[in-house]
Enzyme design. Structure first.
Site, PDB file in Angstrom:
ATOM      1  N   GLY A 137       0.840  -1.193   0.000  1.00 53.89           N
ATOM      2  CA  GLY A 137       0.000   0.000   0.000  1.00 53.89           C
ATOM      3  C   GLY A 137       0.873   1.239   0.000  1.00 53.89           C
TER       4      GLY A 137
ATOM      5  CB  ILE B 216      16.784 -10.891  18.636  1.00 52.12           C
ATOM      6  CG1 ILE B 216      15.428 -10.238  18.372  1.00 52.12           C
ATOM      7  CG2 ILE B 216      17.118 -11.914  17.536  1.00 52.12           C
ATOM      8  CD1 ILE B 216      15.298  -9.528  17.047  1.00 52.12           C
TER       9      ILE B 216
ATOM     10  CD  GLU C  56      25.330  -5.515  24.314  1.00 51.07           C
ATOM     11  OE1 GLU C  56      24.523  -6.161  23.632  1.00 51.07           O
ATOM     12  OE2 GLU C  56      25.348  -4.264  24.356  1.00 51.07           O
TER      13      GLU C  56
ATOM     14  N   GLY D 252      19.175  -4.448  17.242  1.00 50.55           N
ATOM     15  CA  GLY D 252      18.019  -3.551  17.247  1.00 50.55           C
ATOM     16  C   GLY D 252      17.336  -3.526  15.885  1.00 50.55           C
TER      17      GLY D 252
ATOM     18  CG  HIS E 128       0.266 -24.738  48.609  1.00 56.32           C
ATOM     19  ND1 HIS E 128       1.576 -24.302  48.594  1.00 56.32           N
ATOM     20  CD2 HIS E 128       0.293 -26.017  49.054  1.00 56.32           C
ATOM     21  CE1 HIS E 128       2.363 -25.277  49.029  1.00 56.32           C
ATOM     22  NE2 HIS E 128       1.613 -26.339  49.308  1.00 56.32           N
TER      23      HIS E 128
HETATM   24  P1  FAD Z   1       5.013  -5.763  11.988  1.00 62.24           P
HETATM   25  O1  FAD Z   1       4.684  -6.953  12.770  1.00 62.24           O
HETATM   26  O2  FAD Z   1       6.407  -5.598  11.507  1.00 62.24           O
HETATM   27  O3  FAD Z   1       4.018  -5.767  10.747  1.00 62.24           O
HETATM   28  C1  FAD Z   1       4.113  -4.848   9.717  1.00 62.24           C
HETATM   29  C2  FAD Z   1       3.454  -5.442   8.490  1.00 62.24           C
HETATM   30  O4  FAD Z   1       3.282  -4.415   7.517  1.00 62.24           O
HETATM   31  C3  FAD Z   1       4.300  -6.526   7.798  1.00 62.24           C
HETATM   32  O5  FAD Z   1       3.482  -7.621   7.466  1.00 62.24           O
HETATM   33  C4  FAD Z   1       4.811  -5.841   6.532  1.00 62.24           C
HETATM   34  O6  FAD Z   1       4.994  -6.721   5.465  1.00 62.24           O
HETATM   35  C5  FAD Z   1       3.643  -4.902   6.240  1.00 62.24           C
HETATM   36  N1  FAD Z   1       3.988  -3.747   5.435  1.00 62.24           N
HETATM   37  C6  FAD Z   1       5.004  -2.875   5.599  1.00 62.24           C
HETATM   38  N2  FAD Z   1       4.929  -1.875   4.696  1.00 62.24           N
HETATM   39  C7  FAD Z   1       3.828  -2.134   3.939  1.00 62.24           C
HETATM   40  C8  FAD Z   1       3.201  -1.470   2.866  1.00 62.24           C
HETATM   41  N3  FAD Z   1       3.665  -0.314   2.386  1.00 62.24           N
HETATM   42  N4  FAD Z   1       2.103  -2.033   2.320  1.00 62.24           N
HETATM   43  C9  FAD Z   1       1.596  -3.201   2.792  1.00 62.24           C
HETATM   44  N5  FAD Z   1       2.137  -3.862   3.828  1.00 62.24           N
HETATM   45  C10 FAD Z   1       3.233  -3.331   4.398  1.00 62.24           C
HETATM   46  N6  FAD Z   1       7.338  -8.834  20.551  1.00 62.24           N
HETATM   47  C11 FAD Z   1       6.670  -9.298  21.617  1.00 62.24           C
HETATM   48  O7  FAD Z   1       5.833  -8.576  22.179  1.00 62.24           O
HETATM   49  N7  FAD Z   1       6.883 -10.551  22.099  1.00 62.24           N
HETATM   50  C12 FAD Z   1       7.789 -11.386  21.531  1.00 62.24           C
HETATM   51  O8  FAD Z   1       7.960 -12.523  21.986  1.00 62.24           O
HETATM   52  C13 FAD Z   1       8.515 -10.930  20.407  1.00 62.24           C
HETATM   53  N8  FAD Z   1       9.418 -11.722  19.807  1.00 62.24           N
HETATM   54  C14 FAD Z   1      10.084 -11.262  18.708  1.00 62.24           C
HETATM   55  C15 FAD Z   1      11.034 -12.087  18.147  1.00 62.24           C
HETATM   56  C16 FAD Z   1      11.750 -11.650  17.048  1.00 62.24           C
HETATM   57  C17 FAD Z   1      12.774 -12.565  16.426  1.00 62.24           C
HETATM   58  C18 FAD Z   1      11.478 -10.367  16.496  1.00 62.24           C
HETATM   59  C19 FAD Z   1      12.213  -9.895  15.278  1.00 62.24           C
HETATM   60  C20 FAD Z   1      10.533  -9.542  17.065  1.00 62.24           C
HETATM   61  C21 FAD Z   1       9.840  -9.973  18.187  1.00 62.24           C
HETATM   62  N9  FAD Z   1       8.909  -9.171  18.825  1.00 62.24           N
HETATM   63  C22 FAD Z   1       8.244  -9.616  19.926  1.00 62.24           C
HETATM   64  C23 FAD Z   1       8.601  -7.821  18.330  1.00 62.24           C
HETATM   65  C24 FAD Z   1       7.303  -7.842  17.505  1.00 62.24           C
HETATM   66  O9  FAD Z   1       7.456  -8.772  16.456  1.00 62.24           O
HETATM   67  C25 FAD Z   1       7.005  -6.460  16.952  1.00 62.24           C
HETATM   68  O10 FAD Z   1       7.000  -5.525  17.996  1.00 62.24           O
HETATM   69  C26 FAD Z   1       5.656  -6.453  16.274  1.00 62.24           C
HETATM   70  O11 FAD Z   1       5.606  -7.372  15.224  1.00 62.24           O
HETATM   71  C27 FAD Z   1       5.325  -5.061  15.733  1.00 62.24           C
HETATM   72  O12 FAD Z   1       4.071  -5.089  15.125  1.00 62.24           O
HETATM   73  P2  FAD Z   1       3.693  -4.071  13.967  1.00 62.24           P
HETATM   74  O13 FAD Z   1       2.278  -4.392  13.595  1.00 62.24           O
HETATM   75  O14 FAD Z   1       4.018  -2.692  14.360  1.00 62.24           O
HETATM   76  O15 FAD Z   1       4.666  -4.418  12.752  1.00 62.24           O
HETATM   77  P1  NAI Z   2      17.758  -5.088  21.436  1.00 61.85           P
HETATM   78  O1  NAI Z   2      17.604  -3.628  21.442  1.00 61.85           O
HETATM   79  O2  NAI Z   2      16.963  -5.898  22.374  1.00 61.85           O
HETATM   80  O3  NAI Z   2      19.280  -5.478  21.682  1.00 61.85           O
HETATM   81  C1  NAI Z   2      20.289  -5.032  20.855  1.00 61.85           C
HETATM   82  C2  NAI Z   2      21.604  -5.189  21.574  1.00 61.85           C
HETATM   83  O4  NAI Z   2      22.641  -4.986  20.637  1.00 61.85           O
HETATM   84  C3  NAI Z   2      21.797  -4.165  22.694  1.00 61.85           C
HETATM   85  O5  NAI Z   2      22.222  -4.815  23.865  1.00 61.85           O
HETATM   86  C4  NAI Z   2      22.851  -3.225  22.131  1.00 61.85           C
HETATM   87  O6  NAI Z   2      23.673  -2.648  23.118  1.00 61.85           O
HETATM   88  C5  NAI Z   2      23.638  -4.166  21.230  1.00 61.85           C
HETATM   89  N1  NAI Z   2      24.355  -3.498  20.152  1.00 61.85           N
HETATM   90  C6  NAI Z   2      23.942  -2.458  19.391  1.00 61.85           C
HETATM   91  N2  NAI Z   2      24.889  -2.138  18.500  1.00 61.85           N
HETATM   92  C7  NAI Z   2      25.927  -3.009  18.682  1.00 61.85           C
HETATM   93  C8  NAI Z   2      27.177  -3.189  18.049  1.00 61.85           C
HETATM   94  N3  NAI Z   2      27.574  -2.424  17.053  1.00 61.85           N
HETATM   95  N4  NAI Z   2      27.986  -4.173  18.508  1.00 61.85           N
HETATM   96  C9  NAI Z   2      27.592  -4.978  19.532  1.00 61.85           C
HETATM   97  N5  NAI Z   2      26.408  -4.835  20.170  1.00 61.85           N
HETATM   98  C10 NAI Z   2      25.579  -3.876  19.740  1.00 61.85           C
HETATM   99  O7  NAI Z   2      17.486  -5.519  19.919  1.00 61.85           O
HETATM  100  P2  NAI Z   2      17.219  -6.927  19.263  1.00 61.85           P
HETATM  101  O8  NAI Z   2      17.674  -8.031  20.131  1.00 61.85           O
HETATM  102  O9  NAI Z   2      17.729  -6.807  17.882  1.00 61.85           O
HETATM  103  O10 NAI Z   2      15.650  -6.982  19.216  1.00 61.85           O
HETATM  104  C11 NAI Z   2      14.917  -5.916  18.598  1.00 61.85           C
HETATM  105  C12 NAI Z   2      13.644  -5.692  19.307  1.00 61.85           C
HETATM  106  O11 NAI Z   2      12.713  -6.711  18.975  1.00 61.85           O
HETATM  107  C13 NAI Z   2      13.725  -5.745  20.817  1.00 61.85           C
HETATM  108  O12 NAI Z   2      14.193  -4.550  21.363  1.00 61.85           O
HETATM  109  C14 NAI Z   2      12.312  -5.976  21.179  1.00 61.85           C
HETATM  110  O13 NAI Z   2      11.623  -4.765  21.148  1.00 61.85           O
HETATM  111  C15 NAI Z   2      11.830  -6.873  20.063  1.00 61.85           C
HETATM  112  N6  NAI Z   2      11.856  -8.262  20.516  1.00 61.85           N
HETATM  113  C16 NAI Z   2      11.069  -8.613  21.574  1.00 61.85           C
HETATM  114  C17 NAI Z   2      11.082  -9.893  22.049  1.00 61.85           C
HETATM  115  C18 NAI Z   2      10.254 -10.218  23.225  1.00 61.85           C
HETATM  116  O14 NAI Z   2       9.402  -9.423  23.587  1.00 61.85           O
HETATM  117  N7  NAI Z   2      10.450 -11.368  23.859  1.00 61.85           N
HETATM  118  C19 NAI Z   2      11.891 -10.939  21.441  1.00 61.85           C
HETATM  119  C20 NAI Z   2      12.720 -10.450  20.358  1.00 61.85           C
HETATM  120  C21 NAI Z   2      12.663  -9.165  19.919  1.00 61.85           C
END
Ligand code: FAD
Ligand code: NAI
Length: 495
Positions: A142, A214, A233, A301, A474
């Site tokens: 979109g 992650i 890190e 990040g 409990h």
């Molecule tokens: P997204 O989930 O990124 O969705 C955006 C959507 O928009 C995508 O489908 C994309 O294709 C679509 N899109 C983008 N631009 C366009 C366009 N122009 N037109 C049409 N479609 C488009 N968060 C948690 O709370 N708990 C977790 O356990 C957790 N685990 C994670 C593990 C990993 C490995 C990662 C990477 C993230 C994790 N997160 C977790 C973070 C979580 O995935 C995100 O915070 C969340 O998905 C954000 O939701 P969103 O709807 O903003 O964006």
């Molecule tokens: P993060 O922000 O959690 O961690 C990134 C880490 O990389 C930080 O500790 C930072 O200091 C380090 N870093 C940054 N630049 C660096 C460099 N040049 N060299 C070495 N270390 C460096 O980001 P991450 O793990 O990529 O996850 C992204 C986001 O996705 C999270 O912040 C979270 O919001 C979301 N997420 C949430 C999960 C959950 O809720 N369980 C699971 C996975 C992701």
């Protein structure tokens, strides 16, 4: 996501309005991740005609709504965390329970295939929910085409070119993994979260840059499956956003499990070989080091995704870091254009995105949508899990807030002993004068579930005494929560 329970396979093409149907909607949502699809459903519940546009494709080129969360984030990572934990338990914990397993082996192909099935169930669940709520789904990208007389025209480029119009637009385009300069993701040797969830053979040597959420979750998965995992890190402190006492305990446990965590490093050149990748770095003592890995995950990040959105065409404002600029209500600089989730400020969490999506739909309907950032819980799904809500001890000190702390270890909890899962603790922080709960921090079994009680308590501005006086079943892990609340007044009963 709740959508995972509604698994009804349907033909996605049936969701696209035919040529004779109007393409004008009250609300168009761009992005079908947790922010977008939930906003679309809530807006439809409120009586609006709604379209949701999402471009994510499955391996057959069909739609795969649910965004990062469903496809390469929350859901597949939790599927692999569960499978790998079973594997680790079978290899290391079952014997203590009197269960001997001979010839234990890993079928990684099946593990990955199960993860894909779980993902697909969630994709299908969302398509079902769209149908149930009469949300029109468009598969494609979109982009804003024009804004005229209070109406936004959005082009959809996908299998078929379409155009939709709406008075209200919700942008929920999410985020992408941040690359390290000079080390682009190829998803073969240098992996983002996408590649990290799909490694086809357990690497002997796995490097992880970034000891964040992650890095720790994916590092745990591959360590349990047999990889030697080295985490690099940049910051000198481990999990700086987590309460110091909890982070220290978690660090100790992860190192004991075998994660090699190197803090305070400075990453230098990253060089790809034919089948390996070497990372030069300076360690915390300033000594030059080099490590060679079979795979390298870069998890430093994520960056907001506004690629191809056509924001410049309508004058959509971004902030200095590339996020869509919004006010507290998720309003952008454009009238009736809203933005939610990872593409705007605030924590990048699926439940935060969902809450914003609901609140925006309600604001469009003239209601008072509400998101309380102070009670957004965080969970890291390692073993043990880490979960928290509210302020940590170092924040309270920095803010000069007088507080009392109560800690209760799982070692003293009967259910944890029965489970054989006694590492960690629950920690309460309460206002020294009023006893209002200011933060709750947990490292331990099922922390992800236990934290909900603290979130509810904080939403209702409860005191630690309120939790201490409530009857908890409990034996249950939740008794550790009650005991930590009792410990605030130094009257824990079982420790
Ligand atoms: P997204 O989930 O990124 O969705 C955006 C959507 O928009 C995508 O489908 C994309 O294709 C679509 N899109 C983008 N631009 C366009 C366009 N122009 N037109 C049409 N479609 C488009 N968060 C948690 O709370 N708990 C977790 O356990 C957790 N685990 C994670 C593990 C990993 C490995 C990662 C990477 C993230 C994790 N997160 C977790 C973070 C979580 O995935 C995100 O915070 C969340 O998905 C954000 O939701 P969103 O709807 O903003 O964006
Ligand atoms: P993060 O922000 O959690 O961690 C990134 C880490 O990389 C930080 O500790 C930072 O200091 C380090 N870093 C940054 N630049 C660096 C460099 N040049 N060299 C070495 N270390 C460096 O980001 P991450 O793990 O990529 O996850 C992204 C986001 O996705 C999270 O912040 C979270 O919001 C979301 N997420 C949430 C999960 C959950 O809720 N369980 C699971 C996975 C992701």
């Amino acid at each position: 996501m709740e959508a995972c329970i509604a698994v009804v396979p349907i033909r996605w093409t049936s969701l696209i309005p035919g040529k004779d149907m109007a393409k004008n909607f009250d609300v168009v949502v761009i992005g079908g991740g947790p922010g977008g699809y939930i906003a679309a459903i809530r807006a439809a519940q409120l009586g609006f005609s709604v379209a949701c546009i999402d471009e994510w494709k499955n391996e057959k080129g069909g739609p795969a709504p649910g965004g990062t969360c469903t496809n390469v984030g929350c859901i597949p990572s939790k599927a692999l965390l569960q499978s790998s934990e079973h594997f680790e338990h079978a290899g290391h914990a079952f014997a203590e329970h009197g269960i001997d397993i001979a010839g234990l082996s890993l079928n990684l192909r099946q593990m990955l295939s199960r993860k894909e099935t779980v993902v697909k169930q969630n994709n299908d669940g969302i398509l079902y929910l769209f149908k149930k709520n009469k949300v029109s789904f468009f598969h494609g990208r979109g982009a804003f085409a024009k804004a005229e007389a209070g109406v936004y025209t959005i082009s959809v480029t996908g299998t078929a070119a379409e155009t939709v119009t709406a008075k209200h637009v919700v942008i929920a385009t999410g985020s992408n993994a941040r690359e390290l300069p000079g080390a682009p993701f190829d998803e073969r040797l240098i992996l983002s979260n996408t590649g990290a969830l799909a490694i086809e053979a357990v690497p002997k040597r796995l490097g992880v840059i970034g000891a964040g959420v992650i890095g720790l979750e994916m590092g745990s998965v591959w360590r349990r499956l047999g990889a030697a995992v080295t985490v690099l890190e940049a910051l000198p402190t481990f999990l700086g956003a987590v309460d110091e006492q909890i982070a220290k305990e978690a660090h100790k446990l992860f190192v004991k499990q075998g994660l090699a965590i190197n803090l305070g490093v400075k990453i230098g050149a990253i060089t790809q070989g034919a089948d390996d990748v070497s990372v030069a770095y300076t360690d915390d003592k300033g000594i030059e080091q080099k490590a060679v890995f079979d795979k390298l995950i870069i998890s430093i990040g994520r960056v907001p995704n506004t690629i191809g959105l056509g924001g410049d065409i309508v004058g959509l404002k971004l902030d200095g870091r590339g996020f869509i600029a919004v006010d507290d209500d998720c309003k952008t600089n454009l009238p009736n254009v809203w933005a939610v989730g990872d593409v705007v400020r605030g924590p990048m969490l699926a439940h935060k995105a969902e809450e914003e999506g609901v609140a925006v739909a309600e604001r469009i309907a003239g209601q008072h949508g509400h998101v309380n950032f102070n009670t957004v819980p965080w969970v890291i799904y390692t073993a043990p899990e880490i979960a928290w809500v509210g302020k940590n001890e170092q924040q309270l000190k920095a803010d000069g807030v007088a507080y009392k702390a109560g800690v209760f270890p799982f070692m003293a909890n009967g259910r944890a002993r029965a489970l054989g899962d006694t590492a960690g603790m629950v920690k309460f922080l309460a206002d020294a004068k009023t006893d209002e709960i200011l933060g709750v921090h947990i490292v331990g079994p099922m922390a992800s579930e236990l934290i909900s009680e603290a979130v509810v308590a904080m939403e209702f501005r409860a005191s630690s005494e309120d939790i201490a006086r409530i009857c908890h079943a409990h034996p249950s892990l939740s008794e550790a929560t009650k005991e930590a609340a009792l410990a605030v007044e130094k009257r824990a009963l079982n420790f």
